[in-house]
Write an enzyme that holds these catalytic residues in place. Structure first.
Site, PDB file in Angstrom:
ATOM      1  N   GLY A  11       0.864  -1.009   0.064  1.00 38.97           N
ATOM      2  CA  GLY A  11      -0.048  -0.055  -0.067  1.00 38.97           C
ATOM      3  C   GLY A  11       0.733   1.285   0.012  1.00 38.97           C
ATOM      4  O   GLY A  11       1.766   1.287   0.544  1.00 38.97           O
ATOM      5  N   ARG A  72       1.213  -5.367  -5.347  1.00 34.92           N
ATOM      6  CA  ARG A  72       1.514  -6.465  -4.565  1.00 34.92           C
ATOM      7  C   ARG A  72       2.003  -7.764  -5.316  1.00 34.92           C
ATOM      8  O   ARG A  72       1.486  -8.007  -6.433  1.00 34.92           O
ATOM      9  CB  ARG A  72       0.211  -7.017  -3.847  1.00 34.92           C
ATOM     10  CG  ARG A  72      -0.318  -5.780  -2.831  1.00 34.92           C
ATOM     11  CD  ARG A  72      -1.375  -6.014  -1.994  1.00 34.92           C
ATOM     12  NE  ARG A  72      -1.907  -4.791  -1.225  1.00 34.92           N
ATOM     13  CZ  ARG A  72      -1.376  -4.351  -0.050  1.00 34.92           C
ATOM     14  NH1 ARG A  72      -0.435  -4.525   0.255  1.00 34.92           N
ATOM     15  NH2 ARG A  72      -1.946  -3.033  -0.009  1.00 34.92           N
ATOM     16  N   ASP A 103       4.903  -4.713   6.139  1.00 32.85           N
ATOM     17  CA  ASP A 103       5.268  -6.005   6.589  1.00 32.85           C
ATOM     18  C   ASP A 103       5.463  -6.851   5.329  1.00 32.85           C
ATOM     19  O   ASP A 103       6.411  -7.486   5.330  1.00 32.85           O
ATOM     20  CB  ASP A 103       3.840  -6.736   7.371  1.00 32.85           C
ATOM     21  CG  ASP A 103       4.114  -8.217   7.709  1.00 32.85           C
ATOM     22  OD1 ASP A 103       4.915  -8.300   8.712  1.00 32.85           O
ATOM     23  OD2 ASP A 103       3.692  -9.097   7.040  1.00 32.85           O
ATOM     24  N   THR A 125       3.897   3.077   5.738  1.00 32.69           N
ATOM     25  CA  THR A 125       2.524   2.702   5.755  1.00 32.69           C
ATOM     26  C   THR A 125       1.939   3.706   6.706  1.00 32.69           C
ATOM     27  O   THR A 125       2.477   4.013   7.928  1.00 32.69           O
ATOM     28  CB  THR A 125       2.601   1.221   6.525  1.00 32.69           C
ATOM     29  OG1 THR A 125       1.132   0.774   6.668  1.00 32.69           O
ATOM     30  CG2 THR A 125       3.423   1.059   7.768  1.00 32.69           C
ATOM     31  N   ASP A 127      -0.567   2.702   8.514  1.00 33.33           N
ATOM     32  CA  ASP A 127      -1.142   1.871   9.710  1.00 33.33           C
ATOM     33  C   ASP A 127      -0.277   2.205  10.728  1.00 33.33           C
ATOM     34  O   ASP A 127      -0.732   1.786  11.987  1.00 33.33           O
ATOM     35  CB  ASP A 127      -1.459   0.455   9.321  1.00 33.33           C
ATOM     36  CG  ASP A 127      -2.151   0.010   7.984  1.00 33.33           C
ATOM     37  OD1 ASP A 127      -3.094   0.923   8.021  1.00 33.33           O
ATOM     38  OD2 ASP A 127      -2.111  -0.951   7.561  1.00 33.33           O
ATOM     39  N   ASP A 129       2.124   0.171  11.996  1.00 37.24           N
ATOM     40  CA  ASP A 129       2.041  -1.228  12.659  1.00 37.24           C
ATOM     41  C   ASP A 129       3.488  -1.935  12.663  1.00 37.24           C
ATOM     42  O   ASP A 129       3.386  -3.020  12.587  1.00 37.24           O
ATOM     43  CB  ASP A 129       0.904  -1.653  12.172  1.00 37.24           C
ATOM     44  CG  ASP A 129       1.005  -2.131  10.542  1.00 37.24           C
ATOM     45  OD1 ASP A 129       1.883  -1.731   9.715  1.00 37.24           O
ATOM     46  OD2 ASP A 129       0.258  -3.011  10.106  1.00 37.24           O
ATOM     47  N   ARG A 171      -5.664  -2.009   9.285  1.00 34.12           N
ATOM     48  CA  ARG A 171      -5.741  -3.269   9.249  1.00 34.12           C
ATOM     49  C   ARG A 171      -6.071  -3.708  10.556  1.00 34.12           C
ATOM     50  O   ARG A 171      -7.040  -3.409  11.192  1.00 34.12           O
ATOM     51  CB  ARG A 171      -4.266  -3.719   8.899  1.00 34.12           C
ATOM     52  CG  ARG A 171      -3.877  -3.632   7.394  1.00 34.12           C
ATOM     53  CD  ARG A 171      -3.188  -4.342   6.903  1.00 34.12           C
ATOM     54  NE  ARG A 171      -1.760  -4.614   7.483  1.00 34.12           N
ATOM     55  CZ  ARG A 171      -0.963  -5.042   7.396  1.00 34.12           C
ATOM     56  NH1 ARG A 171      -0.763  -6.296   6.451  1.00 34.12           N
ATOM     57  NH2 ARG A 171       0.474  -5.088   8.205  1.00 34.12           N
TER      58      ARG A 171
END
Length: 319
Positions: A11, A72, A103, A125, A127, A129, A171
């Site tokens: 992403g 991806r 990730d 990202t 996120d 995360d 996510r």
């Protein structure tokens, strides 16, 4: 090293272009050439790359998304494609690779490193995360986009005396919901890291009504449930009608904030330094305001943790 390469994968996030720029210019400053790989790992195994000079990264620091495009590539998990990627890079004279992403991007880089090709990861990202770094490139910009949207939604909620449920991305991480909810003064926040209580949400709405409040904002992270499902639960349990707003991919776009641009510049430069030191299998991150590098395995052997003190604070401030 005389030549390295850089790619973005997974992403997109605001600030990726600033990171690409930093990699190219830092490397060029040290007399190292940089090949830009288009469309992530998919482009790598198909050899879609070209030499990037100083001018090729001019005027991109303020642009969201990624100049190198992204995709991806599930097949890159297979050894045969990783070996092909290494062969292609060696044919082009590339001696090290910088990857920018999350990730899945890191996992691809680990595979290459284990096969003897040095890679360094930059966390890109929204996120936030990625274990090992306090902040990822794109998080701050996405956060400000969400806050601006919630502020506008609250105007409508106030005018029509409605309750709104706003679904945000992330996510399985609740950082966007948590930080945005606190910053925007949401009455309730639902994140994957903390068990939610429907009765608590209802009591907060009812308490607000009892003191004359006629609207409320509930933030739900996508990793908990869809906003439409939460709306259904509230309707069935207490006959409370809510409006639903799913912010979606608007959170990924836009010009990166000053914080994301500076972070991208610092991380991009550090990634080049790590490669020039002869190290691979490393990720770069920020901790206690300092940029450092650490083993990729940290990203897979530890779990991202949300700052639950912010969760507690949000409850205290939204009474």
């Amino acid at each position: 090293m005389k030549r390295i390469a850089v790619l973005t994968s997974g992403g997109d996030s605001p600030g990726m272009n600033a990171a690409i720029r930093a990699v190219v210019r830092k490397a060029n400053f040290h007399g190292v050439e940089v090949m830009g790989i288009y469309h992530g790992y998919e482009g790598l195994i198909e050899g879609r790359m070209e030499l990037m000079d100083l001018g090729s990264v001019g005027g991109i620091i303020q642009r969201g998304g990624t100049k190198l495009f992204s995709s991806r590539c599930p097949r890159f998990k297979e050894d045969v494609y990783q070996f092909r990627a290494i062969e292609i890079m060696k044919e082009r004279g590339v001696e090290g690779l910088v990857v920018i992403g999350g990730d899945g991007t890191y996992r691809g880089a680990v595979g290459l490193t284990k096969k003897g090709f040095p890679c360094v990861g930059i966390p890109g990202t929204i996120d936030n995360d990625i274990p090992g770094t306090e902040y990822t490139i794109g998080f701050d910009t996405a956060l400000n986009t969400v806050i601006e949207s919630i502020d506008k939604i609250r105007d409508t909620a106030t005018s029509h005396e409605n309750s709104f449920i706003v679904e945000v991305m992330g996510r399985d991480a609740g950082d966007i919901a948590l930080w945005a909810g606190l910053a925007a003064g949401a009455e309730s926040i639902l994140i994957p890291e903390e068990q939610y209580d429907i009765d608590d949400i209802l009591s907060r709405i009812e308490h607000g009504v009892s003191r004359g409040k006629k609207h409320s904002i509930i933030i739900v992270a996508e990793g908990v449930m869809p906003a439409s499902e939460l709306a259904k639960i509230l309707k069935e349990k207490a006959n409370i009608t809510t409006r639903v707003s799913v912010l979606g991919h608007i959170q990924r776009g836009g010009s990166p904030s000053a914080r994301d641009r500076v972070l991208a510049g610092r991380l991009g430069a550090k990634a080049v330094e790590v490669l020039l030191e002869g190290k691979g299998g490393r990720a770069v991150g920020i901790k206690n305001h300092q940029i450092y590098d650490y083993d990729f395995e940290v990203a897979f052997t530890t779990k991202h943790k949300a700052d639950l003190s912010l969760y507690s604070l949000s409850k205290e401030l939204s009474i």
